[in-house]
Design a protein around this motif. Structure first.
Motif, short mmCIF file in Angstrom:
data_model
loop_
_atom_site.label_atom_id
_atom_site.label_comp_id
_atom_site.label_asym_id
_atom_site.label_seq_id
_atom_site.Cartn_x
_atom_site.Cartn_y
_atom_site.Cartn_z
N ASN A 7 -0.05 62.91 67.61
CA ASN A 7 0.67 63.09 68.70
C ASN A 7 -0.22 62.50 69.90
OD1 ASN A 7 3.34 64.30 67.96
ND2 ASN A 7 2.15 65.73 67.37
N GLU A 8 -1.58 62.58 69.79
CA GLU A 8 -2.29 61.90 70.86
C GLU A 8 -3.59 61.90 70.52
OE1 GLU A 8 -3.03 64.77 74.01
OE2 GLU A 8 -3.45 66.67 72.60
N PHE A 9 -4.35 60.91 70.92
CA PHE A 9 -5.85 60.57 70.22
C PHE A 9 -6.63 61.81 70.58
CE2 PHE A 9 -4.59 56.07 71.48
CZ PHE A 9 -4.35 55.74 70.29
N ALA A 10 -7.08 62.37 69.58
CA ALA A 10 -7.97 63.61 69.58
C ALA A 10 -8.78 64.16 68.40
CB ALA A 10 -6.69 64.80 69.87
N PRO A 11 -9.29 64.85 68.40
CA PRO A 11 -10.01 65.35 66.93
C PRO A 11 -9.11 65.36 66.06
CG PRO A 11 -11.13 66.60 68.76
CD PRO A 11 -9.99 65.90 69.55
N VAL A 12 -9.80 65.45 64.83
CA VAL A 12 -8.66 65.35 63.53
C VAL A 12 -8.10 66.59 63.25
CG1 VAL A 12 -8.97 65.57 61.00
CG2 VAL A 12 -10.14 63.60 62.39
N GLU A 13 -8.63 67.77 63.75
CA GLU A 13 -7.99 68.99 63.62
C GLU A 13 -6.73 69.23 64.33
OE1 GLU A 13 -11.92 69.30 61.96
OE2 GLU A 13 -11.16 68.46 64.00
N GLN A 14 -6.60 68.25 65.50
CA GLN A 14 -5.04 68.33 65.82
C GLN A 14 -4.05 67.62 65.37
OE1 GLN A 14 -5.23 67.97 70.61
NE2 GLN A 14 -7.30 68.65 70.53
N LEU A 15 -4.37 66.87 64.12
CA LEU A 15 -3.08 66.23 63.61
C LEU A 15 -2.22 67.51 63.25
CD1 LEU A 15 -5.12 63.77 61.12
CD2 LEU A 15 -3.67 63.02 63.28
N LYS A 16 -1.05 67.12 63.13
CA LYS A 16 0.21 67.95 62.83
C LYS A 16 0.85 67.61 61.46
CE LYS A 16 -0.54 70.47 66.66
NZ LYS A 16 -0.93 71.65 66.69
N PHE A 17 1.15 68.75 60.75
CA PHE A 17 1.95 68.32 59.24
C PHE A 17 3.41 68.91 59.65
CE2 PHE A 17 3.25 70.03 55.01
CZ PHE A 17 3.28 68.70 54.45
N GLU A 18 4.30 67.95 59.66
CA GLU A 18 5.74 68.22 60.38
C GLU A 18 6.74 67.45 59.82
OE1 GLU A 18 4.35 67.91 64.37
OE2 GLU A 18 5.49 65.92 64.76
N LYS A 54 -5.37 50.61 68.52
CA LYS A 54 -4.99 51.70 69.30
C LYS A 54 -3.47 51.61 69.32
CE LYS A 54 -9.06 52.90 72.05
NZ LYS A 54 -9.91 52.00 71.45
N PRO A 55 -3.03 52.39 68.25
CA PRO A 55 -1.37 52.29 68.20
C PRO A 55 -0.79 53.22 69.19
CG PRO A 55 -2.04 53.54 66.40
CD PRO A 55 -3.34 52.81 66.87
N PRO A 56 0.43 52.92 69.67
CA PRO A 56 1.29 53.97 70.41
C PRO A 56 1.34 55.13 69.67
CG PRO A 56 2.63 52.30 69.93
CD PRO A 56 1.17 51.87 69.41
N CYS A 57 1.12 56.33 70.58
CA CYS A 57 1.28 57.78 69.89
C CYS A 57 2.94 57.99 70.26
CB CYS A 57 0.44 58.80 70.65
SG CYS A 57 -1.18 58.46 70.21
N PRO A 58 3.53 58.95 69.61
CA PRO A 58 3.06 59.43 68.03
C PRO A 58 2.94 58.47 67.11
CG PRO A 58 5.14 60.33 68.52
CD PRO A 58 4.96 59.60 69.68
N PHE A 59 1.90 58.69 66.17
CA PHE A 59 2.19 57.64 64.77
C PHE A 59 1.59 58.53 63.62
CE2 PHE A 59 -2.09 57.18 66.60
CZ PHE A 59 -2.89 57.24 65.69
N ILE A 60 1.80 57.85 62.41
CA ILE A 60 1.30 58.52 61.49
C ILE A 60 0.37 57.60 60.80
CG2 ILE A 60 2.13 59.05 58.87
CD1 ILE A 60 5.04 59.31 59.90
#
Length: 324
Positions: A7-18, A54-60
């Motif tokens: 959802n935003e460029f951030a550490p790996v831990e902030q990835l969401k499974f949704e 740098k793709p636009p967020c959000p992305f998979i």
């Protein structure tokens, strides 16, 4: 469908499974129901905003998958629903489904399992392109591979040996070197307990290396840049060590070697016919048993963060595949 979302460029831990919307096969595309997805070092850089793109967020994230075609878009005649394929999707692979341009989809030979097929595209295709188009390596030349037990490093060891090179594997542990040796490396260097520049000089009788497949960066790159043979090619593949080095360009002048960039993703866009020919050759080699994807671990899609952390931490021998 379920997917790993940045959802935003951030550490790996902030990835969401949704949950996200299922993709649709627009004109010239197909939808692939994903059976396995390869995990690569650039995926971890991408979600942190540290990659060239740098793709636009959000992305998979996720650029290579294996699966079954479930929908075919208008204008696609060579692919059919139900076909088992590998696909280069650039983004969208960490999911249960992905829409992919039909030009970047290939049927999978029955002999290649899903996990291996999904992990074949980026690592082996990068090494193949680097050694074939960029280095134009010749039988009898020396090839030094840094990070030689990682996904793309191990691929370079296999393909370099297949193309007739004398392969020098460089790794940080004896365990990793053993893996490289099992995949064709002729000479092993553990840079944790020896000076790399000195070791290269010794094993090449002072001549230096014809081709370096450099994946690590930092001090490893600097040692290689001072260890090149005349007319050598120093391939810049990546920076798994985390430090992007600067090159004193006078070294290229004095030693008469070339610094050559390797960006396989751009190659697929700029030279699609060469990309297609390369993939056909790779698949033929695979079926013939001349190359092999080493899958270190298969991890559930929901645990993609764990997979990325292992890859980013250089704790993987070969590749990791995700399964939904």
């Amino acid at each position: 469908m379920k997917a790993i979302v940045c959802n935003e460029f951030a550490p790996v831990e902030q990835l969401k499974f949704e949950d996200v919307a299922d993709p649709i096969a627009k004109k010239g595309h197909v939808v692939v129901d994903i059976k396995a997805c390869g995990v690569n070092f650039p995926d971890g850089l991408l979600v942190q905003g540290l990659y060239q793109l740098k793709p636009p967020c959000p992305f998979i994230p996720g650029g290579e998958v294996a699966g079954i075609i479930s929908e075919v878009g208008e204008g696609v005649s060579h692919l059919k629903v139900g076909m088992r394929v590998i696909a280069l999707c650039m983004l969208g692979g960490y999911a249960e489904k992905v829409a992919v341009p039909a030009t970047h989809v290939l049927p999978i030979p029955a002999a290649i399992p899903d996990d291996e097929a999904a992990a074949l595209v980026t690592a082996h295709a990068t090494a193949h392109h680097a050694l074939k188009q960029r280095a134009q390596i010749k039988p009898g030349e020396t090839l030094l591979v840094t990070g030689a037990a990682g996904g793309t490093g191990l691929a370079a060891v296999q393909i370099g040996k297949l193309m007739g090179a004398k392969v020098i594997a460089v790794c940080s542990t004896q365990e990793k070197l053993d893996v490289a040796k099992a995949n064709g490396a002729d000479i092993l260097i553990n840079y944790s307990d020896t000076d790399l520049k000195t070791a290269i000089k010794e094993v090449t009788d002072g001549k230096g290396v014809d081709v370096v497949y450099e994946c690590v960066g930092g001090d490893t790159f600097h040692a290689c840049s001072r260890s090149m043979a005349w007319n050598g090619r120093l391939l810049v593949v990546g920076f798994a060590g985390g430090t992007i080095p600067e090159l004193p360009v006078n070294l290229c002048l004095v030693k008469g070697y070339s610094l050559v960039g390797v960006f396989w993703g751009s190659f697929t866009q700029h030279q699609p016919k060469d990309f297609a020919a390369n993939m056909q050759e790779l698949l033929m080699w695979y079926v013939q048993g001349k190359v092999k994807v080493i899958v270190d671990e298969v991890i559930p899609l929901a645990n993609a963060k764990d997979a990325l952390n292992k890859v980013m931490g250089r704790k993987v021998k070969g590749k990791i595949s995700l399964r939904s």
